[in-house]
Design an enzyme around this catalytic site. Sequence first.
Site, mmCIF file in Angstrom:
data_model
loop_
_atom_site.group_PDB
_atom_site.id
_atom_site.type_symbol
_atom_site.label_atom_id
_atom_site.label_comp_id
_atom_site.label_asym_id
_atom_site.label_seq_id
_atom_site.Cartn_x
_atom_site.Cartn_y
_atom_site.Cartn_z
ATOM 1 N N HIS A 18 1.348 0.621 -13.070
ATOM 2 C CA HIS A 18 2.101 -0.597 -13.355
ATOM 3 C C HIS A 18 3.591 -0.273 -13.359
ATOM 4 O O HIS A 18 4.001 0.744 -13.923
ATOM 5 C CB HIS A 18 1.662 -1.169 -14.709
ATOM 6 N N GLU A 38 6.630 6.165 -9.210
ATOM 7 C CA GLU A 38 5.215 5.758 -9.162
ATOM 8 C C GLU A 38 4.430 6.716 -8.268
ATOM 9 O O GLU A 38 3.347 7.189 -8.622
ATOM 10 C CB GLU A 38 5.076 4.334 -8.598
ATOM 11 N N GLY A 66 0.776 -1.238 0.000
ATOM 12 C CA GLY A 66 0.000 0.000 0.000
ATOM 13 C C GLY A 66 0.805 1.284 0.000
ATOM 14 O O GLY A 66 0.313 2.333 0.431
ATOM 15 N N SER A 67 2.024 1.256 -0.550
ATOM 16 C CA SER A 67 2.803 2.510 -0.542
ATOM 17 C C SER A 67 2.232 3.535 -1.527
ATOM 18 O O SER A 67 2.269 4.739 -1.264
ATOM 19 C CB SER A 67 4.285 2.246 -0.818
ATOM 20 N N MET A 84 -3.698 -6.787 -7.030
ATOM 21 C CA MET A 84 -3.067 -7.852 -7.805
ATOM 22 C C MET A 84 -4.045 -8.932 -8.265
ATOM 23 O O MET A 84 -3.702 -10.109 -8.323
ATOM 24 C CB MET A 84 -1.918 -8.466 -7.001
ATOM 25 N N LEU A 140 -5.009 -7.119 -20.123
ATOM 26 C CA LEU A 140 -4.252 -7.061 -18.868
ATOM 27 C C LEU A 140 -3.057 -6.102 -18.980
ATOM 28 O O LEU A 140 -2.276 -6.179 -19.924
ATOM 29 C CB LEU A 140 -3.744 -8.464 -18.514
ATOM 30 N N ASN A 159 -4.981 2.419 -13.207
ATOM 31 C CA ASN A 159 -4.022 1.481 -12.611
ATOM 32 C C ASN A 159 -2.621 2.053 -12.733
ATOM 33 O O ASN A 159 -2.333 2.830 -13.646
ATOM 34 C CB ASN A 159 -4.090 0.137 -13.370
HETATM 35 C C1 GAR Z 1 3.616 -1.263 -7.229
HETATM 36 O O1 GAR Z 1 4.924 -1.312 -7.724
HETATM 37 C C2 GAR Z 1 2.605 -1.278 -8.358
HETATM 38 O O2 GAR Z 1 3.038 -0.581 -9.483
HETATM 39 C C3 GAR Z 1 2.520 -2.760 -8.652
HETATM 40 O O3 GAR Z 1 2.502 -3.360 -7.379
HETATM 41 C C4 GAR Z 1 3.268 -2.559 -6.482
HETATM 42 C C5 GAR Z 1 2.412 -2.289 -5.266
HETATM 43 O O4 GAR Z 1 3.138 -1.586 -4.306
HETATM 44 N N1 GAR Z 1 1.341 -3.065 -9.404
HETATM 45 C C6 GAR Z 1 1.296 -4.011 -10.338
HETATM 46 O O5 GAR Z 1 2.233 -4.743 -10.587
HETATM 47 C C7 GAR Z 1 -0.019 -4.122 -11.081
HETATM 48 N N2 GAR Z 1 0.122 -4.882 -12.280
HETATM 49 P P1 GAR Z 1 2.382 -0.788 -3.178
HETATM 50 O O6 GAR Z 1 1.365 -1.764 -2.587
HETATM 51 O O7 GAR Z 1 3.455 -0.430 -2.191
HETATM 52 O O8 GAR Z 1 1.725 0.400 -3.809
#
Ligand code: GAR
Length: 218
Positions: free
Chosen positions: A109, A174, A12-13, A90, A144, A107
């Site tokens: 990515h 991000e 959840g960052s 996810m 996807l 989203n």
């Molecule tokens: C992040 O890097 C996000 O971009 C990725 O999961 C991580 C979640 O980190 N998302 C995907 O890969 C979606 N296809 P977070 O929970 O710390 O935000």
Amino acid sequence: MKSIVILISGRGSNMESLLDAVDSGALPVSVAAVISSRADAQGLTTAAKRGIPTQVVDHRQFPRREDFDAALAEVIDALSPDLVVLAGFMRILSDGFVTRFTGRLINIHPSLLPSFPGLHTHRRALDEGVKVHGCTVHFVTTALDHGPIIVQAAVPVLDDDDETRLAARVLAQEHAIYTQAVRWLADGRLQLVDGRVRLDAPQDGEGLLTAPRIRTGR
Ligand code: GAR
């Protein structure tokens, strides 16, 4: 003020950086809820501590993807958000779910799409030897990790990078571009029109692409 729900599955960052921007006044939205597909997601604790309503729709309780998506859609609809923000969510969403929220489902990515959809993006980028890597915010479509791109940030891949170092460099970007994209939507400056991104914002210098700084030596 527009209202958003944030969907997570883990750390959840990205959610936290959005909540920071809301708290500082930089992001003018109200967060109706954080919804997790897992009861043990770290981000749920973070959100609850900050006084954000949380809900869990546990994917393991639904044998069929369509049933999980229907339950999730019901929870979201009850909150009537303007925008649904996937932040490390996810689960693959069914076509019906995506279609229902088209134009208000985004989203983030961790790659420069269309390169490296799916998992382990940083490892795959290192394995391929790419020199530039990054992250992408996009509207969600039925394909996807694909869909009209809103904003991307690029980072250099350095010779001594490993997965952890590269992931950290991308994650910092991000956090920056996701806040930017949600702010554009909150301000009503960003829309999906006929399957294309329409952004009413200066196209130079406001971070449509954050490019890496290349050091030329000396
Ligand atoms: C992040 O890097 C996000 O971009 C990725 O999961 C991580 C979640 O980190 N998302 C995907 O890969 C979606 N296809 P977070 O929970 O710390 O935000």
